[in-house]
Enzyme design. Structure first.
Site, PDB file in Angstrom:
ATOM      1  N   HIS A 156       0.830  -1.526  -0.385  1.00 42.70           N
ATOM      2  CA  HIS A 156      -0.211   0.251  -0.201  1.00 42.70           C
ATOM      3  C   HIS A 156       0.637   1.261  -0.158  1.00 42.70           C
ATOM      4  O   HIS A 156       0.522   1.889   0.688  1.00 42.70           O
ATOM      5  CB  HIS A 156      -1.286  -0.370   1.277  1.00 42.70           C
ATOM      6  CG  HIS A 156      -2.175  -1.218   1.065  1.00 42.70           C
ATOM      7  ND1 HIS A 156      -2.708  -1.632   0.992  1.00 42.70           N
ATOM      8  CD2 HIS A 156      -2.243  -2.522   2.017  1.00 42.70           C
ATOM      9  CE1 HIS A 156      -3.671  -2.399   0.754  1.00 42.70           C
ATOM     10  NE2 HIS A 156      -3.214  -3.108   1.440  1.00 42.70           N
TER      11      HIS A 156
ATOM     12  N   ASN B 172      -9.950  -2.961   2.353  1.00 43.11           N
ATOM     13  CA  ASN B 172      -9.707  -2.450   1.137  1.00 43.11           C
ATOM     14  C   ASN B 172     -10.763  -2.763   0.106  1.00 43.11           C
ATOM     15  O   ASN B 172     -11.899  -2.525   0.887  1.00 43.11           O
ATOM     16  CB  ASN B 172      -9.176  -4.305   0.815  1.00 43.11           C
ATOM     17  CG  ASN B 172      -8.002  -4.699   0.926  1.00 43.11           C
ATOM     18  OD1 ASN B 172      -7.153  -3.725   0.818  1.00 43.11           O
ATOM     19  ND2 ASN B 172      -7.424  -5.519   1.809  1.00 43.11           N
TER      20      ASN B 172
END
Length: 505
Positions: free
Chosen positions: A56, A129
């Site tokens: 990420h 997510n």
């Protein structure tokens, strides 16, 4: 004083007399080591890049407000949900997963969906997510996932062979892979995608009654996605397309919103659930556990400085508030350690004092942690010269027993249980997901899969086809055709409990 009126100084306040000409021995001579501003400037520059996130790394963020719209106090006594209309300040960070800081936003990839709520009971981080499931259900595979989707150690290039060799080595990954290869594998931007807490969490009320919950965040802007071809065109001209879209929308007052829902499962329902309710590779069907509206959040303020607020934002699932709790979800349990540990490495042990991470709802002046010292301990006066041990006669560091959680249910002896003996139902849910697609959407899954598997060896392709076929014969046949492989040349009857060692070579 306005920014425009400020005069240049060094970091310790000394006036800088000349910012363009170094101090030298003669007009053409060598530099003098007593040019303190040059030394300070370069040494600061040499250290200004902090370690990037292991996953990420490329992210965008914004501040906003969460508002309660429905009453769920029968499930939780968390004060953030205590009354309809209550508002809580928050921060959101969205991201891609595999790419580095400079990666393109429009890649086919999962998107991170991390939320930080500044409640009066402390910060609540929900680290999710844009998909409700994940590739696997045991955290011992985290490191290998990182290595499979990141750069190859020999070529230093992203490698589809590594991706697919890993993914197809885990039959339970098919659910996530199917989502990734579907239309939703490339969201048009960050505003037009849903978010999910993904893990199973729990809530408890004033009576100590516990329920298991899953969090959902549905975009009010509608779902919009990109095809591979559209994404390639965007990447060619704008690698920051999603970040630009979010920033510009907020800047002009077009504030994006998401509606929060929960699914609720009682402890008794969990005992009788067909599958492991804490398995991150599976969803709870909505007809059995319907979505219950909770509230909505709106993002309405861009950060003033990206590094301060987005790059230094630190999320960890251990940041949880009274009324909410964890579950036996193995992946969640693994993240309870890894996220905080990663932040301490990346930002330092006192990263909680960085403004974006401070418990604003409580107030930094009201917190009383037992921790002291460490690099960059600056905000809370390091607890001053007061008592720094417990027990003591001053009442400092006393516990708050009124916040004790209800007993957490566990079952069984400590052992390395074989997850495949516990549950080998890998293909039912991806099969149902595939059958929900329109005919055109199915064709795009086939095409996207073929594009993503370009350069992958035939043995890995055949392994994936076999998994798809077990989910639904049409799925397997469609992928095989797109890959140019005769479906009849593949052994489709391999047992469900296949492991990496048993795959056909």
């Amino acid at each position: 004083m306005s920014q425009q009126d400020k005069k240049l100084t060094g970091v310790f306040g000394h006036p800088v007399s000349d910012r363009e000409n170094s101090m030298t021995a003669g007009p053409r001579g060598p530099l003098l080591m007593q040019d303190i501003y040059f030394l300070e400037q370069m040494s600061q520059f040499d250290r200004e890049v902090i370690p990037e996130r292991r996953m990420h790394a490329k992210g965008s963020g914004a501040f906003g407000t969460f508002t309660v719209t429905k009453d769920i106090t029968k499930y939780t006594n968390a004060k953030i949900f205590s009354e309809i209309g209550k508002q809580t300040e928050m921060f959101a960070r969205f991201s891609t997963v595999a790419g580095e800081r400079g990666a393109a936003d429009a890649e086919r990839d999962i998107r991170g969906f991390a939320l930080k709520f500044y409640t009066e009971e402390g910060n609540w981080d929900l680290v999710g997510n844009n998909t409700p499931v994940f590739f696997f259900r045991d955290p011992k595979l985290f490191v290998s996932l990182n290595r499979a989707v990141k750069r190859d150690p020999r070529t230093n290039m992203r490698d589809a062979q590594n991706n697919w060799d890993f993914w197809t080595g885990l039959p339970e990954a098919l659910h996530q892979v199917t989502i990734l290869m579907s239309d939703r594998g490339i969201p048009k931007d960050l505003r037009h995608m849903h978010g999910f807490g993904s893990h199973t969490y729990s809530m408890y009320n004033d009576s100590g009654e516990r329920v298991w919950v899953k969090f959902h965040f549905r975009t009010q802007q509608g779902i919009e996605n990109l095809t591979d071809e559209e994404a390639a065109e965007i990447i060619a001209t704008d690698r920051d397309s999603s970040q630009r879209d979010l920033f510009e929308a907020i800047e002009k007052g077009d504030y994006p919103k998401w509606t929060m829902y929960i699914q609720v499962m009682t402890e008794e329902q969990a005992k009788n659930h067909k599958d492991n309710p804490f398995d991150l590779t599976k969803v709870w069907y909505h007809d059995e556990y319907p979505l219950i509206e909770v509230g909505e959040f709106e993002l309405n303020r861009n950060p003033d400085n990206y590094f301060m607020d987005v790059e230094q934002a630190a999320f960890a699932p251990t940041n949880i508030i009274p009324g909410l709790d964890f579950s036996p979800d193995k992946m969640l349990q693994g993240r309870l350690f890894s996220y905080g540990d990663a932040q301490r490495y990346r930002l330092g042990v006192n990263h909680w004092q960085i403004p974006v991470n401070q418990p604003k709802g409580v107030g930094i002046e009201n917190i009383c942690p037992f921790s002291r010292d460490g690099q960059m301990r600056v905000v809370d006066n390091n607890q001053g010269g007061g008592t720094h041990y417990y027990p003591n006669n001053h009442g400092k560091f006393d516990s708050q027993p009124e916040y004790k959680k209800p007993p957490f249910p566990t079952d069984g002896y400590g052992y390395e249980y074989n997850q495949r003996q516990d549950d080998d139902n890998y293909f039912e849910q991806p099969g149902k997901l595939f059958r929900l697609q329109s005919e055109d959407a199915k064709e795009r899954i086939f095409t996207n899969t073929a594009n993503a598997m370009e350069g992958v060896t035939d043995d890995v392709k055949r392994r994936h086809i076999r998994h798809c076929y077990k989910a639904d014969p049409e799925y397997g046949k469609g992928v095989a055709k797109a890959l140019g492989i005769d479906i009849n040349s593949i052994d489709l009857e391999t047992e469900n409990d296949e492991t990496y060692e048993n795959f056909e070579k």
